[in-house]
Design a protein around this motif. Structure first.
Motif, PDB file in Angstrom:
ATOM      1  N   ASP A   7       0.824  -1.208   0.000  1.00 45.14           N
ATOM      2  CA  ASP A   7       0.000   0.000   0.000  1.00 45.14           C
ATOM      3  C   ASP A   7       0.859   1.259   0.000  1.00 45.14           C
ATOM      4  O   ASP A   7       0.494   2.260  -0.623  1.00 45.14           O
ATOM      5  CB  ASP A   7      -0.938   0.003   1.201  1.00 45.14           C
ATOM      6  CG  ASP A   7      -2.011  -1.067   1.087  1.00 45.14           C
ATOM      7  OD1 ASP A   7      -2.611  -1.187  -0.001  1.00 45.14           O
ATOM      8  OD2 ASP A   7      -2.226  -1.791   2.071  1.00 45.14           O
ATOM      9  N   ASP A   8       1.999   1.215   0.674  1.00 43.27           N
ATOM     10  CA  ASP A   8       2.904   2.365   0.647  1.00 43.27           C
ATOM     11  C   ASP A   8       3.375   2.640  -0.775  1.00 43.27           C
ATOM     12  O   ASP A   8       3.414   3.783  -1.220  1.00 43.27           O
ATOM     13  CB  ASP A   8       4.114   2.126   1.552  1.00 43.27           C
ATOM     14  CG  ASP A   8       3.752   2.086   3.025  1.00 43.27           C
ATOM     15  OD1 ASP A   8       2.666   2.567   3.392  1.00 43.27           O
ATOM     16  OD2 ASP A   8       4.569   1.568   3.806  1.00 43.27           O
ATOM     17  N   LEU A   9       3.721   1.578  -1.516  1.00 43.11           N
ATOM     18  CA  LEU A   9       4.156   1.743  -2.900  1.00 43.11           C
ATOM     19  C   LEU A   9       3.005   2.253  -3.765  1.00 43.11           C
ATOM     20  O   LEU A   9       3.195   3.132  -4.604  1.00 43.11           O
ATOM     21  CB  LEU A   9       4.699   0.426  -3.457  1.00 43.11           C
ATOM     22  CG  LEU A   9       5.315   0.500  -4.842  1.00 43.11           C
ATOM     23  CD1 LEU A   9       6.470   1.488  -4.889  1.00 43.11           C
ATOM     24  CD2 LEU A   9       5.773  -0.883  -5.289  1.00 43.11           C
ATOM     25  N   ARG A  10       1.810   1.755  -3.549  1.00 42.97           N
ATOM     26  CA  ARG A  10       0.646   2.252  -4.292  1.00 42.97           C
ATOM     27  C   ARG A  10       0.437   3.735  -4.015  1.00 42.97           C
ATOM     28  O   ARG A  10       0.143   4.507  -4.931  1.00 42.97           O
ATOM     29  CB  ARG A  10      -0.608   1.464  -3.917  1.00 42.97           C
ATOM     30  CG  ARG A  10      -1.823   1.898  -4.741  1.00 42.97           C
ATOM     31  CD  ARG A  10      -3.090   1.148  -4.401  1.00 42.97           C
ATOM     32  NE  ARG A  10      -2.887  -0.277  -4.507  1.00 42.97           N
ATOM     33  CZ  ARG A  10      -3.223  -1.159  -3.549  1.00 42.97           C
ATOM     34  NH1 ARG A  10      -3.784  -0.745  -2.439  1.00 42.97           N
ATOM     35  NH2 ARG A  10      -3.021  -2.441  -3.725  1.00 42.97           N
ATOM     36  N   ASP A  11       0.593   4.147  -2.762  1.00 41.76           N
ATOM     37  CA  ASP A  11       0.439   5.564  -2.421  1.00 41.76           C
ATOM     38  C   ASP A  11       1.465   6.425  -3.162  1.00 41.76           C
ATOM     39  O   ASP A  11       1.142   7.523  -3.612  1.00 41.76           O
ATOM     40  CB  ASP A  11       0.574   5.778  -0.914  1.00 41.76           C
ATOM     41  CG  ASP A  11      -0.606   5.225  -0.128  1.00 41.76           C
ATOM     42  OD1 ASP A  11      -1.658   4.920  -0.741  1.00 41.76           O
ATOM     43  OD2 ASP A  11      -0.459   5.082   1.105  1.00 41.76           O
ATOM     44  N   LEU A  12       2.694   5.924  -3.299  1.00 41.37           N
ATOM     45  CA  LEU A  12       3.707   6.663  -4.048  1.00 41.37           C
ATOM     46  C   LEU A  12       3.309   6.783  -5.516  1.00 41.37           C
ATOM     47  O   LEU A  12       3.490   7.836  -6.129  1.00 41.37           O
ATOM     48  CB  LEU A  12       5.071   5.983  -3.926  1.00 41.37           C
ATOM     49  CG  LEU A  12       5.729   6.030  -2.553  1.00 41.37           C
ATOM     50  CD1 LEU A  12       6.993   5.169  -2.545  1.00 41.37           C
ATOM     51  CD2 LEU A  12       6.058   7.459  -2.151  1.00 41.37           C
ATOM     52  N   LEU A  19       6.583   9.091  -9.967  1.00 43.71           N
ATOM     53  CA  LEU A  19       7.343   8.232  -9.067  1.00 43.71           C
ATOM     54  C   LEU A  19       8.663   7.892  -9.748  1.00 43.71           C
ATOM     55  O   LEU A  19       8.681   7.270 -10.816  1.00 43.71           O
ATOM     56  CB  LEU A  19       6.562   6.943  -8.767  1.00 43.71           C
ATOM     57  CG  LEU A  19       7.333   5.881  -7.970  1.00 43.71           C
ATOM     58  CD1 LEU A  19       7.787   6.432  -6.622  1.00 43.71           C
ATOM     59  CD2 LEU A  19       6.476   4.644  -7.789  1.00 43.71           C
ATOM     60  N   LEU A  20       9.759   8.344  -9.172  1.00 40.90           N
ATOM     61  CA  LEU A  20      11.084   8.064  -9.713  1.00 40.90           C
ATOM     62  C   LEU A  20      11.699   6.919  -8.916  1.00 40.90           C
ATOM     63  O   LEU A  20      11.841   7.008  -7.692  1.00 40.90           O
ATOM     64  CB  LEU A  20      11.971   9.299  -9.615  1.00 40.90           C
ATOM     65  CG  LEU A  20      11.470  10.542 -10.338  1.00 40.90           C
ATOM     66  CD1 LEU A  20      12.418  11.706 -10.097  1.00 40.90           C
ATOM     67  CD2 LEU A  20      11.303  10.268 -11.820  1.00 40.90           C
ATOM     68  N   ARG A  39      12.241   7.377  -1.754  1.00 38.62           N
ATOM     69  CA  ARG A  39      11.406   6.605  -0.835  1.00 38.62           C
ATOM     70  C   ARG A  39      11.191   5.180  -1.310  1.00 38.62           C
ATOM     71  O   ARG A  39      10.693   4.344  -0.555  1.00 38.62           O
ATOM     72  CB  ARG A  39      10.077   7.317  -0.650  1.00 38.62           C
ATOM     73  CG  ARG A  39      10.279   8.672   0.037  1.00 38.62           C
ATOM     74  CD  ARG A  39       8.994   9.392   0.291  1.00 38.62           C
ATOM     75  NE  ARG A  39       8.095   8.582   1.093  1.00 38.62           N
ATOM     76  CZ  ARG A  39       6.774   8.733   1.087  1.00 38.62           C
ATOM     77  NH1 ARG A  39       6.233   9.646   0.335  1.00 38.62           N
ATOM     78  NH2 ARG A  39       6.023   7.963   1.831  1.00 38.62           N
ATOM     79  N   ALA A  40      11.563   4.887  -2.544  1.00 38.06           N
ATOM     80  CA  ALA A  40      11.480   3.535  -3.083  1.00 38.06           C
ATOM     81  C   ALA A  40      12.656   3.342  -4.031  1.00 38.06           C
ATOM     82  O   ALA A  40      13.106   4.294  -4.669  1.00 38.06           O
ATOM     83  CB  ALA A  40      10.159   3.321  -3.818  1.00 38.06           C
TER      84      ALA A  40
END
Length: 58
Positions: A7-12, A19-20, A39-40
């Motif tokens: 979910d954190d990745l989906r939010d990004l 999203l880079l 952040r990722a």
């Protein structure tokens, strides 16, 4: 219900800007990217293999 990192990745992905995802090839590059504020972080089998002196998929 949120389930964590997925979910954190989906939010990004759903954020206001692009999203880079820098492409890490070893632990040192991951640490450098995180320290730079990403952040990722992504990775590829080619990058990891090349860092270890191996062909892709080895």
């Amino acid at each position: 219900m949120r389930t964590g990192r997925r979910d954190d990745l989906r939010d990004l992905h759903d954020g206001d800007g692009p999203l880079l995802l820098p492409d890490a090839w070893d632990l040192g590059s991951v640490i450098a990217f995180v320290d730079a504020g990403f952040r990722a972080v992504a990775t590829t089998s080619f990058g990891v293999g090349a860092a270890g002196g191996q062909p892709d998929g080895a």
